[in-house]
Design an enzyme around this catalytic site. Structure first.
Site, PDB file in Angstrom:
ATOM      1  N   CYS A 149      37.180  31.106  34.268  1.00  0.00           N
ATOM      2  CA  CYS A 149      37.945  31.241  35.499  1.00  0.00           C
ATOM      3  C   CYS A 149      37.029  31.688  36.630  1.00  0.00           C
ATOM      4  O   CYS A 149      35.887  32.057  36.406  1.00  0.00           O
ATOM      5  CB  CYS A 149      39.048  32.271  35.315  1.00  0.00           C
ATOM      6  SG  CYS A 149      40.119  31.914  33.922  1.00  0.00           S
TER       7      CYS A 149
ATOM      8  N   GLY B  16      38.246  26.695  37.588  1.00  0.00           N
ATOM      9  CA  GLY B  16      39.624  26.753  37.115  1.00  0.00           C
ATOM     10  C   GLY B  16      40.536  25.959  37.998  1.00  0.00           C
ATOM     11  O   GLY B  16      40.533  26.125  39.217  1.00  0.00           O
TER      12      GLY B  16
ATOM     13  N   ASN C 232      37.744  36.982  34.329  1.00  0.00           N
ATOM     14  CA  ASN C 232      37.020  35.826  33.806  1.00  0.00           C
ATOM     15  C   ASN C 232      36.315  36.260  32.533  1.00  0.00           C
ATOM     16  O   ASN C 232      35.537  37.201  32.560  1.00  0.00           O
ATOM     17  CB  ASN C 232      36.008  35.336  34.852  1.00  0.00           C
ATOM     18  CG  ASN C 232      35.063  34.265  34.319  1.00  0.00           C
ATOM     19  OD1 ASN C 232      33.961  34.111  34.819  1.00  0.00           O
ATOM     20  ND2 ASN C 232      35.466  33.539  33.311  1.00  0.00           N
ATOM     21  N   GLY C 233      36.593  35.566  31.434  1.00  0.00           N
ATOM     22  CA  GLY C 233      35.960  35.921  30.164  1.00  0.00           C
ATOM     23  C   GLY C 233      36.981  35.944  29.057  1.00  0.00           C
ATOM     24  O   GLY C 233      38.083  35.402  29.197  1.00  0.00           O
TER      25      GLY C 233
ATOM     26  N   TYR D 160      26.079  23.777  32.672  1.00  0.00           N
ATOM     27  CA  TYR D 160      27.245  22.991  33.077  1.00  0.00           C
ATOM     28  C   TYR D 160      28.223  23.722  34.005  1.00  0.00           C
ATOM     29  O   TYR D 160      28.685  23.175  34.990  1.00  0.00           O
ATOM     30  CB  TYR D 160      28.001  22.564  31.806  1.00  0.00           C
ATOM     31  CG  TYR D 160      29.405  22.088  32.058  1.00  0.00           C
ATOM     32  CD1 TYR D 160      29.650  20.790  32.497  1.00  0.00           C
ATOM     33  CD2 TYR D 160      30.502  22.945  31.873  1.00  0.00           C
ATOM     34  CE1 TYR D 160      30.951  20.362  32.747  1.00  0.00           C
ATOM     35  CE2 TYR D 160      31.795  22.515  32.117  1.00  0.00           C
ATOM     36  CZ  TYR D 160      32.020  21.234  32.550  1.00  0.00           C
ATOM     37  OH  TYR D 160      33.289  20.809  32.804  1.00  0.00           O
TER      38      TYR D 160
END
Ligand code: AMP
Ligand code: SF4
Length: 490
Positions: free
Chosen positions: A17, A44, A118-119, A261
Site C-alpha cells: 500500500c 494500491g 503498509n506492510g 518492481y
C-alpha cells in the site's frame, strides 16, 4: 488430510500500500495529501482515504477505487485542517470491501487516532486472538485493525499516543511502515527491519511530510529530507520534528522487490534511485546472459529501465515491441486466473512492424505465476517474431512473501513448481530464458546484501515467520511434508 487453509484466511495479507502524512498549518493539507496519494497510486488501486485534523477534531473520507475516483472537489473541500494522513490500498482476493479501506479511525480516552499501514504483521493472528480473548470485537479483516486496537488500548493506559505506539512496536513482528494522526501530530514509524520504505520531506521550509516513496514528495514540491530509520518513530507537531529510536534489530531487511518492481522508478530509497537500480540490473543481465538478437524490447512499463540497461550493455538496438493500454490496472491484481489471462491482451498490443521476422530479446522484471509471460510471448510470436528470448532482471521467485506482497500460495509461483529453468522456459513458450543470478541482483542494484530482504528468492526470512502463518502459504502437499519430521523429508 485436514485442510486448515480457512484458519489462515484472517487477517488477510496486506500488500504494498501507499501511505502519506503531513503536518502543515496554513497549507491545504487535504489537497496535498490527495496529490501525494496520486503519486503513490501504483502501490494500491483498491481504495483510497484521507483523514484530516483541524487541531480539535477529525474529518475523513474513504472510498473504493482509484484516488481520483475516491475524491472530488466537494469531498476534498470538506476536509479542512492543518494536518492529515492518507492511504492507497492494494487489492487482494475476496477483500474488496470498504471496511478494509484506510486510514482506520478510532477513539481513545484522550481523543481520536487514525492509522495508515503498509506492510504485514506476521504475528497478527496471535495478537488478534489475544485481543479477542479480552473481549475486543473486530469490524474488518486486516492486521491494521489489530494494530489500531492495540494502540487504543495502550493509549488508554498510558494517556499518550506516542508512548502507546512505542509500547506496541515492541510487540509487533513483521513489516510496518505507518503514518498515524492525532488531533495535534502527524507521526511516521517504521519496523526495526525497515522492510517497507518510508521517507520524510519538508515543504516550503516549514510543513513536514511523510510518504512511502520520495516520488510523492516531489509531486507536491516538497524537498526530500531523509528516510525514516528502521525502528524509528518521528513525530511532527507544534514543536517541529521529534525523532525517537524505539527499536533496534540485528539487521535491516528492506524489500529488494521495491527496487525490482514495486516502487516508482523516480523514487529514491536508501539513497538509490530505483530507475538506476533497474538499469543496473539490465547491465548485469546483458553481461551474464547475452544472446544473439536483432532487438531488445521491454514489457512495459516495469521492464523498461532494465531493457534499456540490457540494450546499452549488449550493444543491441532498443525498440518498442509492445504498446500498453495505460488505463488497465496492473494485471496481477485481477483476482482469478481466467481474468488474468484475458488481461494480457487487454493491456498489451504488439507492434507488428517492429517485431516481424526479428529475433527479439524481451526483458521483464520478474516472473511470478508465468501467466502474463506466456500470453505476451504468444502475442509477440503472432506478430511475426522469429525468436523470443526472455531475460528476467530478478532471480526465480520461489518463496511467498509474508511481509506485505501478496503472491498467494507457493504452489502458484511458477519457479516453485518447476525447479529447472528449462521447464519454466517450456511452460512460458520462450526460445530461451535466463534469470538474474542472486549475485547479479546485488551487483546490479548496488545496495549491500546485509541491508536487504531477499527471502522470495532464497527462502531465508529475516523476520521469523510463525509456523502456522508459514503453513498458510504452502500448498497441501508441502504442508504435509513440513508436518513430518525433517529427516524424512526429501
Ligand atoms: P507473470 O508473468 O504472470 O508471472 O507476471 C509477472 C508480472 O507481474 C511482472 O512482469 C511484474 O511486472 C508483475 N509483478 C511482479 N510482482 C508483482 C506483485 N507482487 N504484484 C503485482 N504485480 C507483480
Ligand atoms: Fe520483498 Fe520478497 Fe522480502 Fe517479501 S519476501 S519483503 S517481496 S524481498
Amino acid at each position: 488430510m485436514e485442510d486448515h487453509s480457512h484458519c489462515f484466511a484472517r487477517p488477510e495479507a496486506r500488500e504494498a500500500c501507499g501511505v502519506f502524512g503531513i503536518y502543515g498549518p496554513g497549507e491545504d493539507v487535504s489537497r496535498l495529501t490527495y496529490f501525494g496519494l496520486f503519486a503513490l497510486q501504483h502501490r494500491g488501486q483498491e481504495s483510497a482515504g484521507i483523514v484530516v485534523s483541524d487541531g480539535k477534531k477529525f474529518a475523513w473520507h474513504r472510498e473504493m477505487g482509484l484516488v481520483y475516483q475516491a475524491f472530488d472537489e466537494s469531498t476534498l473541500s470538506r476536509l479542512q485542517g492543518d494536518l492529515a494522513i492518507g492511504h492507497t490500498r492494494y487489492s487482494t482476493t475476496g477483500s474488496s470491501t470498504l471496511a478494509n479501506a484506510q486510514p482506520l479511525v478510532a477513539e481513545w480516552k484522550g481523543g481520536s487516532i487514525a492509522l495508515a499501514h503498509n506492510g504485514n504483521l506476521v504475528n497478527a493472528l496471535h495478537l488478534r486472538a489475544e485481543l479477542e480473548a479480552k473481549g475486543e470485537h473486530f469490524e474488518a479483516t486486516s492486521d491494521s485493525e489489530v494494530m489500531l486496537r492495540m494502540v487504543v488500548r495502550a493509549a488508554n493506559r498510558t494517556g499518550d499516543v506516542p508512548a502507546a505506539l512505542e509500547e506496541c512496536m515492541k510487540r509487533w513482528r513483521g513489516a510496518y511502515s505507518l503514518t498515524v494522526l492525532t488531533e495535534k501530530a502527524a507521526i511516521a514509524l517504521r519496523d526495526p527491519y525497515g522492510v517497507r520504505p518510508l521517507c520524510i520531506g519538508r515543504l516550503n521550509g516549514k510543513a513536514i511530510c511523510f510518504a512511502s516513496e520520495s516520488c510523492a514528495l516531489a509531486v507536491i514540491g516538497a524537498d526530500f529530507v531523509r528516510d525514516v530509520k528502521p525502528g524509528e518513530m518521528v513525530i511532527a507537531g507544534a514543536d517541529g520534528l521529534e525523532s525517537r529510536q524505539v527499536e533496534t534489530s540485528p539487521r535491516h531487511a528492506l524489500c529488494v522487490f521495491e527496487y525490482i518492481y514495486m516502487a516508482r522508478p523516480d523514487s529514491v530509497i536508501e539513497g538509490r534511485l530505483c530507475y538506476e537500480a533497474r538499469r543496473g540490473l539490465g547491465h548485469q543481465l546483458a553481461q551474464d546472459s547475452p544472446t544473439a538478437a536483432d532487438v531488445v524490447i521491454p514489457v512495459p512499463a516495469t521492464g523498461w529501465p532494465a531493457a534499456i540497461g540490457y540494450a546499452e550493455r549488449s550493444g543491441l538496438p532498443f525498440g518498442e515491441g509492445l504498446i500498453r493500454n495505460w488505463y488497465v490496472p496492473r494485471t496481477f491484481i485481477q483476482p482469478d486466473q481466467r481474468l488474468r489471462e484475458l488481461g494480457v491482451r487487454v493491456k498489451l498490443s504488439p507492434l507488428r512492424e517492429a517485431l516481424k521476422g526479428k529475433r527479439v530479446v524481451m526483458v521483464d522484471d520478474s516472473i511470478v505465476r508465468g501467466t502474463t509471460k506466456r500470453g505476451v510471448i504468444r502475442l509477440i510470436r503472432e506478430a511475426g517474431a522469429r525468436e523470443v528470448h526472455v531475460r528476467i532482471s530478478a532471480p526465480p521467485y520461489r518463496w511467498p512473501c509474508y511481509y506485505g506482497v501478496d503472491t498467494s500460495n507457493r504452489s502458484e509461483l511458477i519457479a516453485a513448481r518447476y525447479s529447472k529453468v528449462e521447464d519454466i522456459r517450456r511452460e512460458i513458450g520462450a526460445d530461451s530464458l535466463a534469470y538474474q543470478s542472486l549475485e547479479g541482483l546485488l551487483e546490479g542494484i548496488g545496495v549491500p546484501r546485509r541491508k536487504l530482504c531477499l527471502a522470495c528468492f532464497t527462502g531465508r526470512y529475516p523476520i521469523p515467520i510463525p509456523r502456522d502463518v508459514k503453513l498458510s502459504k504452502l500448498d497441501l502437499e508441502e504442508r504435509a511434508c513440513r508436518r513430518t519430521p525433517a529427516r524424512t523429508r526429501k
